[in-house]
Write a protein that holds these residues in place. Structure first.
Motif, PDB file in Angstrom:
ATOM      1  N   GLU A   1       0.856  -1.180   0.000  1.00  0.00           N
ATOM      2  CA  GLU A   1       0.000   0.000   0.000  1.00  0.00           C
ATOM      3  C   GLU A   1       0.890   1.226   0.000  1.00  0.00           C
ATOM      4  N   PHE A   2       0.512   2.213  -0.779  1.00  0.00           N
ATOM      5  CA  PHE A   2       1.308   3.427  -0.927  1.00  0.00           C
ATOM      6  C   PHE A   2       0.460   4.635  -0.571  1.00  0.00           C
ATOM      7  N   ASP A   3       1.062   5.600   0.139  1.00  0.00           N
ATOM      8  CA  ASP A   3       0.361   6.842   0.458  1.00  0.00           C
ATOM      9  C   ASP A   3       1.388   7.962   0.606  1.00  0.00           C
ATOM     10  N   GLU A   4       0.921   9.131   0.998  1.00  0.00           N
ATOM     11  CA  GLU A   4       1.800  10.289   1.062  1.00  0.00           C
ATOM     12  C   GLU A   4       2.845  10.216   2.168  1.00  0.00           C
ATOM     13  N   GLN A   5       2.770   9.194   3.017  1.00  0.00           N
ATOM     14  CA  GLN A   5       3.769   8.990   4.072  1.00  0.00           C
ATOM     15  C   GLN A   5       4.772   7.891   3.706  1.00  0.00           C
ATOM     16  N   THR A   6       4.715   7.404   2.479  1.00  0.00           N
ATOM     17  CA  THR A   6       5.572   6.291   2.058  1.00  0.00           C
ATOM     18  C   THR A   6       6.883   6.795   1.464  1.00  0.00           C
ATOM     19  N   VAL A   7       7.980   6.167   1.893  1.00  0.00           N
ATOM     20  CA  VAL A   7       9.308   6.398   1.340  1.00  0.00           C
ATOM     21  C   VAL A   7       9.713   5.127   0.600  1.00  0.00           C
ATOM     22  N   LEU A   8      10.161   5.280  -0.644  1.00  0.00           N
ATOM     23  CA  LEU A   8      10.600   4.149  -1.451  1.00  0.00           C
ATOM     24  C   LEU A   8      12.105   4.247  -1.665  1.00  0.00           C
ATOM     25  N   VAL A   9      12.798   3.138  -1.436  1.00  0.00           N
ATOM     26  CA  VAL A   9      14.233   3.069  -1.688  1.00  0.00           C
ATOM     27  C   VAL A   9      14.457   1.860  -2.581  1.00  0.00           C
ATOM     28  N   GLY A  10      15.163   2.064  -3.686  1.00  0.00           N
ATOM     29  CA  GLY A  10      15.468   0.955  -4.580  1.00  0.00           C
ATOM     30  C   GLY A  10      16.938   0.944  -4.925  1.00  0.00           C
TER      31      GLY A  10
END
Length: 178
Positions: free
Chosen positions: A59-68
């Protein structure tokens, strides 16, 4: 709403290698709910069939940080393009948007909707090395930065973790994530 971080490993890797567990612990200590999923099909299965599974798993929202990292960073481009929300931050480590070497790269899309990607993330960082042995170098980071804006950081740190480069901590990432 709780802050969440999702860390995507690179091609052929898993959640227990290089700096992934360390960063996960650091973020958890600061109150993040951390996910470090294992995707053996990353950069093996074509992105057209792989991406829907990843989208369904999180689930993704405005509080999500993505690191790849590496192939996981390339995955973030497709992921951001197809999100129906805006995430807080994306950090692409040793990322690329075009084939970086002679290897097959099923994680790459044939083309990207750069405007859609940019609309899906508030803050985007590209961390690349001039000395990346796979071609995921500063030129790859620059190509994405020129299309998306954000911040490009260039180092001389190889692939930022690999079979022969343990890279067990990554202080820069810890500082970049609020």
């Amino acid at each position: 709403m709780a802050r969440k971080a999702i860390i995507f490993h690179g091609t052929g890797a898993n959640p227990g290698v290089v700096w992934y567990p360390w960063l996960g612990r650091r973020l958890a200590e600061r109150g993040y709910a951390v996910e470090i999923p294992h995707y053996p099909g990353l950069n093996v299965e074509p992105i057209a069939t792989f991406l829907p599974k990843v989208l369904a798993d999180h689930e993704f929202d405005e509080q999500t940080v993505l690191v790849g990292h590496s192939g996981g960073a390339a995955l973030l481009l497709a992921l951001l393009e197809h999100l129906d929300t805006t995430v807080s931050q994306a950090i692409l480590v040793a990322g690329y948007s075009t084939q970086p070497n002679t290897d097959d790269e099923p994680v790459l899309q044939p083309a990207y909707d750069w405007a859609a990607i940019r609309a899906s993330v508030r803050d985007i960082y590209f961390v690349n090395s001039r000395r990346d042995p796979y071609g995921c170098d500063e030129r790859q980071g620059r190509a994405m930065f020129e299309r998306l804006g954000g911040t490009q950081i260039v180092r001389d740190d190889g692939h930022f973790g690999d079979i022969d480069q343990p890279y067990e901590t990554f202080e820069l990432l810890d500082r970049l994530i609020p």
